[in-house]
Motif scaffolding. Structure first.
Motif, short mmCIF file in Angstrom:
data_model
loop_
_atom_site.label_atom_id
_atom_site.label_comp_id
_atom_site.label_asym_id
_atom_site.label_seq_id
_atom_site.Cartn_x
_atom_site.Cartn_y
_atom_site.Cartn_z
N ILE A 122 -2.71 9.86 -2.70
CA ILE A 122 -1.80 11.01 -2.77
C ILE A 122 -2.56 12.23 -2.27
CG2 ILE A 122 -0.37 12.48 -4.23
CD1 ILE A 122 -0.10 10.16 -6.16
N THR A 123 -2.01 12.92 -1.28
CA THR A 123 -2.58 14.17 -0.78
C THR A 123 -1.84 15.33 -1.45
OG1 THR A 123 -3.12 13.14 1.34
CG2 THR A 123 -3.11 15.54 1.26
N LEU A 124 -2.58 16.14 -2.20
CA LEU A 124 -2.00 17.26 -2.96
C LEU A 124 -2.39 18.58 -2.29
CD1 LEU A 124 -0.60 18.54 -5.44
CD2 LEU A 124 -2.80 18.32 -6.64
N ASP A 125 -1.39 19.36 -1.92
CA ASP A 125 -1.60 20.71 -1.37
C ASP A 125 -1.13 21.73 -2.40
OD1 ASP A 125 -2.80 20.18 1.03
OD2 ASP A 125 -0.91 19.96 2.12
N LEU A 126 -2.03 22.63 -2.78
CA LEU A 126 -1.72 23.71 -3.73
C LEU A 126 -1.77 25.03 -2.98
CD1 LEU A 126 -3.90 22.45 -6.72
CD2 LEU A 126 -1.43 22.21 -6.45
N VAL A 127 -0.66 25.79 -3.01
CA VAL A 127 -0.54 27.04 -2.28
C VAL A 127 -0.26 28.16 -3.27
CG1 VAL A 127 0.64 28.25 -0.40
CG2 VAL A 127 0.38 25.76 -0.32
N GLN A 128 -0.91 29.30 -3.06
CA GLN A 128 -0.73 30.44 -3.96
C GLN A 128 0.68 31.01 -3.84
OE1 GLN A 128 -3.39 33.70 -3.19
NE2 GLN A 128 -3.10 34.62 -5.20
N LYS A 129 1.25 31.40 -4.98
CA LYS A 129 2.59 31.97 -5.01
C LYS A 129 2.54 33.41 -4.51
CE LYS A 129 4.96 30.97 -8.59
NZ LYS A 129 5.44 30.92 -9.99
N GLY A 130 3.65 33.87 -3.92
CA GLY A 130 3.75 35.25 -3.44
C GLY A 130 3.84 35.31 -1.94
N THR A 131 4.21 36.48 -1.44
CA THR A 131 4.35 36.70 -0.02
C THR A 131 3.17 37.53 0.48
OG1 THR A 131 5.68 38.68 -0.39
CG2 THR A 131 6.85 36.60 -0.13
N ILE B 99 0.85 -1.18 0.00
CA ILE B 99 0.00 0.00 0.00
C ILE B 99 0.89 1.23 0.00
CG2 ILE B 99 -1.72 1.31 1.29
CD1 ILE B 99 -2.76 -1.29 2.41
N THR B 100 0.71 2.10 -0.99
CA THR B 100 1.54 3.30 -1.14
C THR B 100 0.72 4.54 -0.86
OG1 THR B 100 2.90 2.19 -2.82
CG2 THR B 100 3.02 4.59 -2.71
N THR B 101 1.26 5.42 -0.03
CA THR B 101 0.64 6.71 0.26
C THR B 101 1.68 7.80 0.04
OG1 THR B 101 1.18 6.50 2.61
CG2 THR B 101 -1.00 5.77 1.91
N GLY B 102 1.21 8.99 -0.35
CA GLY B 102 2.13 10.08 -0.64
C GLY B 102 1.55 11.43 -0.28
N TRP B 103 2.43 12.42 -0.22
CA TRP B 103 2.06 13.80 0.10
C TRP B 103 2.94 14.71 -0.73
CZ3 TRP B 103 -1.29 15.20 4.34
CH2 TRP B 103 -1.47 16.58 4.48
N ILE B 104 2.33 15.67 -1.43
CA ILE B 104 3.08 16.60 -2.25
C ILE B 104 2.50 18.00 -2.09
CG2 ILE B 104 1.66 15.96 -4.26
CD1 ILE B 104 4.05 16.74 -6.03
N THR B 105 3.37 18.98 -1.93
CA THR B 105 2.97 20.39 -1.80
C THR B 105 3.59 21.16 -2.95
OG1 THR B 105 2.92 20.18 0.61
CG2 THR B 105 2.99 22.41 -0.29
N VAL B 106 2.75 21.91 -3.68
CA VAL B 106 3.18 22.64 -4.87
C VAL B 106 2.70 24.09 -4.74
CG1 VAL B 106 3.17 22.75 -7.38
CG2 VAL B 106 2.99 20.53 -6.24
N THR B 107 3.59 25.04 -5.03
CA THR B 107 3.24 26.46 -5.04
C THR B 107 2.91 26.86 -6.48
OG1 THR B 107 4.71 26.92 -3.18
CG2 THR B 107 4.03 28.79 -4.52
N VAL B 108 1.72 27.40 -6.67
CA VAL B 108 1.22 27.72 -8.02
C VAL B 108 0.71 29.17 -8.02
CG1 VAL B 108 0.59 25.34 -8.53
CG2 VAL B 108 -1.07 26.83 -7.45
N ASP B 109 0.47 29.68 -9.24
CA ASP B 109 -0.07 31.04 -9.36
C ASP B 109 -1.52 31.11 -8.94
OD1 ASP B 109 2.38 31.94 -10.33
OD2 ASP B 109 1.87 31.50 -12.42
N ASP B 110 -2.31 30.13 -9.36
CA ASP B 110 -3.74 30.12 -9.07
C ASP B 110 -4.13 28.73 -8.59
OD1 ASP B 110 -6.43 30.46 -8.87
OD2 ASP B 110 -6.78 30.99 -10.97
N PRO B 111 -4.31 28.53 -7.28
CA PRO B 111 -4.65 27.19 -6.78
C PRO B 111 -5.98 26.67 -7.33
CG PRO B 111 -3.87 28.58 -4.99
CD PRO B 111 -4.05 29.47 -6.18
#
Length: 326
Positions: free
Chosen positions: A225-234, A78-90
């Motif tokens: 797979i748990t995918l986290d999308l975060v908006q780019k910028g400060t 059983i395979t599980t994963g987690w990935i976090t990606v910073t994008v312009d528009d989540p």
């Protein structure tokens, strides 16, 4: 009476045979003879033929670890994963991720989106289920959405658990089949009720084990797979940049402080009035008590003091007179 004894003996024999069958199945599972659960619609896996069930890879790895639902030697993983990606528009990236999962015959188990604000960036989270042999390709395509912050994959070998479930299911199914054959030869109502009770009990256990096997097979065939999308910028800084902005910030803080002070006074007034009344009563009682004590002290007669006898006076010694000088 003889028929009831014979029926009871037959049921006992079936139970003994079922126990022997379970023991035989367990011993054969230790030798690798229990078949692995195949994916829905695929051919059953035969040990030793060098092939894995459909939908399960032979030796897929990702980030140095196994990424497929099955590895070499017919193991169930059983395979599980987690990935976090910073994008312009989540939000837009979420739609792309949904389309990507649909293209590999996967599914979305959960989806949540959070709109951005002045003090918080826009975010989105997806729980993705993809076929075990598509984990590597899916991870690589998700990385193309933006800047990857973190990737984590883990594998859990459940081969022994799968084999144990297969052995228990086989033993219980054989026991149920034998009991069903005895139902037709039951000679009395008591024998029939006893057989039906035994069948019902074993059938419930069998259904529970099949449900566990079905859930385990789904976890093996489809990786999570748990995918986290975060908006780019400060986030914008709230610190003042010049004199006038600092003055405005100070005035705003002063106004907020005064507003808070007024609110506190408004909250305390209902409490201060009763406390003030109680304090006034206590002070009045203390003042009256002191005045009464002072009045009593002024009107009380002075205490009589006994007269002491006069002390005898001692004669003073006379000094000798000096003769006058001529």
């Amino acid at each position: 009476m003889r028929r009831m004894i014979l029926a009871s003996a037959a049921v006992a024999a079936v139970l003994v045979l079922a126990g022997c069958s379970a023991a035989g199945s367990s011993s054969s599972s230790s030798g690798g003879g229990i078949p692995q659960p195949a994916a829905p619609g695929s051919e059953p896996f035969v040990p030793g033929d060098g092939a894995a069930p459909d939908g399960l890879g032979q030796n897929g790895t990702a980030e140095g670890g196994a990424a497929d639902g099955s590895t070499r030697s017919g193991q169930s993983v059983i395979t599980t994963g987690w990935i976090t990606v910073t994008v312009d528009d989540p939000i837009a990236a979420t739609e792309q991720a949904v389309a990507l999962v649909a293209s590999v015959d996967g599914r979305i188990d959960s989806r949540s989106e959070q709109a951005g604000s002045d003090g918080q960036r826009s975010t989105s989270q997806l729980t993705i289920r993809v076929p075990a042999d598509s984990v590597d390709d899916t991870i690589e395509k998700l990385k193309e959405f933006g800047s990857v912050d973190s990737v984590s994959l883990s594998s859990n070998d459940v081969t022994l658990q799968v084999r144990d479930l297969d052995a228990q299911i086989g033993a219980l199914q054989a026991s149920v089949d034998r009991l069903l054959q005895l139902v037709g030869s039951a000679s009395s109502t008591a024998d029939l009720i006893e057989l039906e009770t035994a069948i019902s009990d074993r059938q419930g256990q069998l259904d529970s084990l099949k449900s566990q096997k079905q859930y385990l097979a789904d976890q093996i065939d489809y990786s999570t797979i748990t995918l986290d999308l975060v908006q780019k910028g400060t986030l914008p800084s709230n610190a003042p940049g010049d004199f006038w902005s600092g003055l405005a910030a100070g005035w705003a803080s002063l106004t907020a402080a005064l507003t808070g002070f007024v609110v506190v006074i408004g909250v305390l007034i209902p409490w201060l009035l009763p406390l003030a009344a109680i304090a006034a009563v206590v002070i009045a009682i203390v003042v009256l008590t002191r005045r009464r004590d002072a009045r009593r002290a002024s009107t009380a007669p002075a205490p009589h003091r006994p007269q002491q006898p006069p002390q005898p006076t001692q004669p003073q010694p006379q000094q000798p007179q000096q003769p006058a000088e001529h």
